[in-house]
Each structure stands twice: as structure tokens, then as C-alpha cells.
Design a protein around this motif. Structure first.
Motif, PDB file in Angstrom:
ATOM      1  N   ASP A   1     -71.099 -28.002  74.666  1.00  9.87           N
ATOM      2  CA  ASP A   1     -72.062 -26.909  74.753  1.00  9.87           C
ATOM      3  C   ASP A   1     -73.388 -27.446  75.293  1.00  9.87           C
ATOM      4  O   ASP A   1     -74.131 -28.121  74.588  1.00  9.87           O
ATOM      5  CB  ASP A   1     -72.248 -26.325  73.355  1.00  9.87           C
ATOM      6  CG  ASP A   1     -73.247 -25.173  73.345  1.00  9.87           C
ATOM      7  OD1 ASP A   1     -73.761 -24.827  74.429  1.00  9.87           O
ATOM      8  OD2 ASP A   1     -73.497 -24.633  72.262  1.00  9.87           O
TER       9      ASP A   1
ATOM     10  N   ARG B   1     -81.806 -24.957  77.807  1.00 10.02           N
ATOM     11  CA  ARG B   1     -82.961 -24.317  77.176  1.00 10.02           C
ATOM     12  C   ARG B   1     -84.142 -25.290  77.124  1.00 10.02           C
ATOM     13  O   ARG B   1     -85.271 -24.930  77.457  1.00 10.02           O
ATOM     14  CB  ARG B   1     -82.607 -23.834  75.777  1.00 10.02           C
ATOM     15  CG  ARG B   1     -83.744 -23.069  75.083  1.00 10.02           C
ATOM     16  CD  ARG B   1     -83.382 -22.750  73.641  1.00 10.02           C
ATOM     17  NE  ARG B   1     -82.190 -21.918  73.554  1.00 10.02           N
ATOM     18  CZ  ARG B   1     -82.176 -20.606  73.688  1.00 10.02           C
ATOM     19  NH1 ARG B   1     -83.318 -19.967  73.942  1.00 10.02           N
ATOM     20  NH2 ARG B   1     -81.060 -19.926  73.577  1.00 10.02           N
TER      21      ARG B   1
ATOM     22  N   TYR C   1     -75.854 -25.540  76.514  1.00 11.29           N
ATOM     23  CA  TYR C   1     -76.855 -24.484  76.563  1.00 11.29           C
ATOM     24  C   TYR C   1     -78.181 -24.949  75.976  1.00 11.29           C
ATOM     25  O   TYR C   1     -79.260 -24.599  76.478  1.00 11.29           O
ATOM     26  CB  TYR C   1     -76.360 -23.235  75.827  1.00 11.29           C
ATOM     27  CG  TYR C   1     -75.008 -22.749  76.301  1.00 11.29           C
ATOM     28  CD1 TYR C   1     -74.745 -22.611  77.661  1.00 11.29           C
ATOM     29  CD2 TYR C   1     -73.987 -22.450  75.402  1.00 11.29           C
ATOM     30  CE1 TYR C   1     -73.514 -22.179  78.106  1.00 11.29           C
ATOM     31  CE2 TYR C   1     -72.746 -22.015  75.843  1.00 11.29           C
ATOM     32  CZ  TYR C   1     -72.510 -21.892  77.204  1.00 11.29           C
ATOM     33  OH  TYR C   1     -71.287 -21.474  77.650  1.00 11.29           O
TER      34      TYR C   1
ATOM     35  N   HIS D   1     -75.107 -19.113  80.550  1.00 16.35           N
ATOM     36  CA  HIS D   1     -76.287 -19.818  81.041  1.00 16.35           C
ATOM     37  C   HIS D   1     -77.363 -18.823  81.485  1.00 16.35           C
ATOM     38  O   HIS D   1     -78.555 -19.055  81.285  1.00 16.35           O
ATOM     39  CB  HIS D   1     -75.904 -20.731  82.208  1.00 16.35           C
ATOM     40  CG  HIS D   1     -74.993 -21.857  81.825  1.00 16.35           C
ATOM     41  ND1 HIS D   1     -73.634 -21.689  81.716  1.00 16.35           N
ATOM     42  CD2 HIS D   1     -75.254 -23.156  81.515  1.00 16.35           C
ATOM     43  CE1 HIS D   1     -73.090 -22.838  81.362  1.00 16.35           C
ATOM     44  NE2 HIS D   1     -74.040 -23.753  81.227  1.00 16.35           N
TER      45      HIS D   1
ATOM     46  N   ILE E   1     -79.390 -17.755  78.612  1.00 20.12           N
ATOM     47  CA  ILE E   1     -80.372 -18.766  78.208  1.00 20.12           C
ATOM     48  C   ILE E   1     -81.629 -18.663  79.076  1.00 20.12           C
ATOM     49  O   ILE E   1     -82.758 -18.687  78.572  1.00 20.12           O
ATOM     50  CB  ILE E   1     -79.776 -20.184  78.313  1.00 20.12           C
ATOM     51  CG1 ILE E   1     -78.603 -20.345  77.350  1.00 20.12           C
ATOM     52  CG2 ILE E   1     -80.841 -21.239  78.047  1.00 20.12           C
ATOM     53  CD1 ILE E   1     -78.969 -20.234  75.898  1.00 20.12           C
TER      54      ILE E   1
END
Length: 368
Positions: free
Chosen positions: A193, A199, A195, A234, A237
Motif C-alpha cells: 500500500d 500522501r 498511498y 491514488h 489521495i
């Protein structure tokens, strides 16, 4: 020609190419093209003179520098070059013989390189206009930022940013974002992961932009388009980061290969629009693929460098009184830091360059 740099200039309107051929001991050691920026009304002599001054700020000039045309204040420029080189430097325009023949070839190379550069730039402009049309941008993008992440089971994680524009890839604008590594981060990343990485990368990048240029006064530092390697998750995010920062004027797109991971069948994700694909042979698709692939290459390469640096670290790096020279001597003597850690005090004292006091401190460090 023995030792000499041969510098030839070709100009077409407000565009200029300067070719430099490097000769050492009578052999051609290669050449390089430069495309200096200048005002349209700038005199050619001024362009060449400024270029020579900049070139030899980072390169040591040979005693002989052949130039395609005279420059202003030649004696003053020669004096400045000699000061940096530590020897006399002569600037001269060849008028006959082999030197004139070589200069003709250098200038011809400059002409060809400039024509090729202009053609490439025209193609690049067409592609950027295609990108603007595809994503309904208000203007042709001058700066595209592309983001990708890399990690290995949560270790040595980083985000990579590459930049592209009308001149192609702008490599001096590339950036790395080291991701903070902790138990929580590793728990997320070991599952693949990334993400959280995206971020953090975007938050740091655009928080800094808002701090440095909140009113968009500085030219060329805010992107006209963001391209992220990823899909719908994505995109979410990016939406959340920009909402948190209050940024509403930077367009963004996510590019994903899809479930079959086939290049050429990428899906494009944008806010408020259903994901879509482009025809496999669309030149704009190929251009966006190149951007995505360059970001991936940069992120992977940066990750490998970071991992390699971590690998060469050892327990000796934190040992008291052990600098680079002593570390090298210890590793040479024992073969590894692990072997040194099990050595007796007398064995440590036998290492060249290690006195009794340092050997004792090292022994205590290993056995504490």
C-alpha cells in the motif's frame, strides 16, 4: 591540433547552438552541444563570450581555445581564464590549414544540432498541445510534474518527482522525498500500500510551494499539470491532499496500466470523469507513457542508491573514535565488522593505526 577546445557557434534567429570539440594529444575526445538562452537582440559576440566564461567555470581550459568568430575584450577574457586554469590560455579564430577545416566541421555540426533541436522542440510543443486538449487544460502546459514511489517491504521508501516541459525532461528539477520509516509506515507498506507514501510526498511538495510562493508570483515553479502513476485510489489521495491544502488551480491525472498491466492499454483517471483509454498508437499516449516510465526509472534508481548506502553501513559507523580511515583498516584486517566484534582486545590492538586507548574503547563498545 594537439591540446585544444574547438568552439563553433551557429545561430538561426533567436536560437543558437554552440558545439565544443575536445582535442587532447591530437585525439578527438568527443563533443557536446549547448543551446544557450539569450534575448533575440543579443549580439552573437556577446553570446559566445558569455558562454566561454560559463563553460570554464566548471571545466579547466587547455592552453589553446579555437573559436568560430572574434569576441569582445579577448585579452580580458584570456586573463580571466588563465587565472582559473593556472596557465596561459589563448583564444584564436583559425584562418587557414587544418584548424580552419576542423572549425568548419564543428560549425556544420552546430548547424545540424540546432536544426534537430528546433524540430524536436516543435514536436514536443505539438505533444504538449495534445496533452492540453486531451485533459481540457486552460493553456499548453509548460511544466508537468510526474510522481512515483519506490520501496522494498517498507524499507528505504521514497517518493520521486520528475519534471518535463517544452525542452523535454528538466533533470535539474527532479526531486526525491525520503519517506519517514516507522512501525506504522512499515505495516502499511509491507502490504504494497503506497498511498501513504503518495500522501506524504504531495503534502510536503505543495506545502512547501504554498509557503515559498503562495500568490503564484514566481514563474515556472508551480506545475501546470500533475501526472501520478496509479489509479482511482491514488486519485482519491490527490483529491484529499489538495482539499486539505486548499489548492484548486492545479490539474491532476492518474495513469494506471489496469488489471492486465499491459502498456498501451492505460486507463486515465480524473475527478468527475469516467476513466478512459486512448488508441494504442496515439502519440499523446506514447508521450504520457514516457513521462510515467521516466518517473518510475527515477524512483527505482533513487531507491537503489538509498538502499546501497544503507547496506555499506555497519556497527563500526557508531563506534567511538572510529573514522573512515580506521574503519577501513579494521575491515581490511578482519574482513568484516562482525569478525571485528568478536575479536579479543589484543587482536584489536594489532590493527595498524589503532592505539591501545582506541582499541579498548572499541572492545568495550562491542561487548557492552
Amino acid at each position: 591540433i594537439g591540446d585544444a577546445d574547438v568552439i563553433g557557434l551557429h545561430r538561426a534567429g533567436d536560437r543558437t547552438c554552440i558545439q565544443v570539440f575536445f582535442f587532447r594529444s591530437g585525439q578527438n575526445f568527443g563533443n557536446k552541444s549547448y543551446f544557450p538562452s539569450h534575448a533575440p537582440d543579443c549580439e552573437t559576440e556577446e553570446i559566445l563570450s558569455a558562454f566561454i566564461g560559463q563553460l570554464y567555470q566548471t571545466h579547466k581550459p587547455p592552453k589553446q581555445v579555437l573559436i568560430s568568430q572574434p569576441v569582445e575584450h579577448t585579452a580580458l577574457l584570456e586573463e580571466a581564464l588563465a587565472l582559473g586554469a593556472g596557465h596561459k590560455v589563448q583564444l584564436s579564430v583559425p584562418t587557414r590549414g587544418d584548424k580552419l577545416t576542423v572549425m568548419g566541421q564543428v560549425v556544420a555540426n552546430a548547424k545540424y544540432a540546432l536544426e534537430h533541436h528546433i524540430a524536436q522542440r516543435s514536436t514536443q510543443r505539438d505533444l504538449l498541445e495534445g496533452v492540453a486538449k486531451l485533459f481540457a487544460l486552460e493553456k499548453t502546459p509548460e511544466r508537468i510534474e510526474v510522481y512515483d514511489n519506490s520501496h522494498l517491504l517498507g524499507k528505504h521508501a521514497l517518493g520521486g518527482m520528475i519534471v518535463a516541459g517544452a525542452e523535454g525532461f528538466i533533470k535539474n528539477q527532479y526531486r526525491q522525498f525520503g519517506i519517514k520509516e516507522g512501525a506504522d509506515a512499515r505495516a502499511m507498506l509491507t502490504g504494497g500500500d503506497d498511498y501513504a507514501m503518495l500522501r506524504e510526498t504531495l503534502s510536503r511538495r505543495f506545502s512547501r510551494l504554498l509557503k515559498d510562493d503562495p500568490d503564484r508570483q514566481q514563474e515556472g515553479i508551480w506545475p501546470d499539470l500533475i501526472l501520478v502513476d496509479g489509479g482511482a485510489a491514488h486519485l482519491k489521495i490527490v483529491e484529499e491532499v489538495f482539499a486539505d491544502l486548499g489548492i484548486t488551480d492545479v490539474p491532476y491525472v492518474c495513469i494506471a496500466k489496469g488489471v492486465d498491466r499491459n502498456a498501451g492499454r492505460e486507463w486515465f483517471h480524473r475527478t468527475g470523469i469516467s476513466p478512459f483509454q486512448l488508441p494504442p498508437h496515439d502519440p499523446v499516449l506514447h508521450y504520457l507513457q514516457r513521462l510515467r516510465d521516466e518517473a518510475h526509472r527515477f524512483a527505482i534508481g533513487s531507491h537503489r542508491n538509498k538502499r546501497s548506502k544503507a547496506i555499506v553501513k555497519s556497527e563500526l559507523d557508531n563506534a567511538p573514535g572510529i573514522g573512515a580511515t580506521r574503519k577501513k583498516a579494521i575491515l581490511h584486517h578482519f574482513g568484516s565488522a562482525k569478525a571485528a566484534s568478536t575479536a579479543s582486545l589484543s587482536e584489536l590492538e594489532s590493527v595498524p593505526g589503532l592505539n591501545k586507548k582506541t582499541a579498548l574503547a572499541l572492545y568495550n563498545y562491542f561487548h557492552s
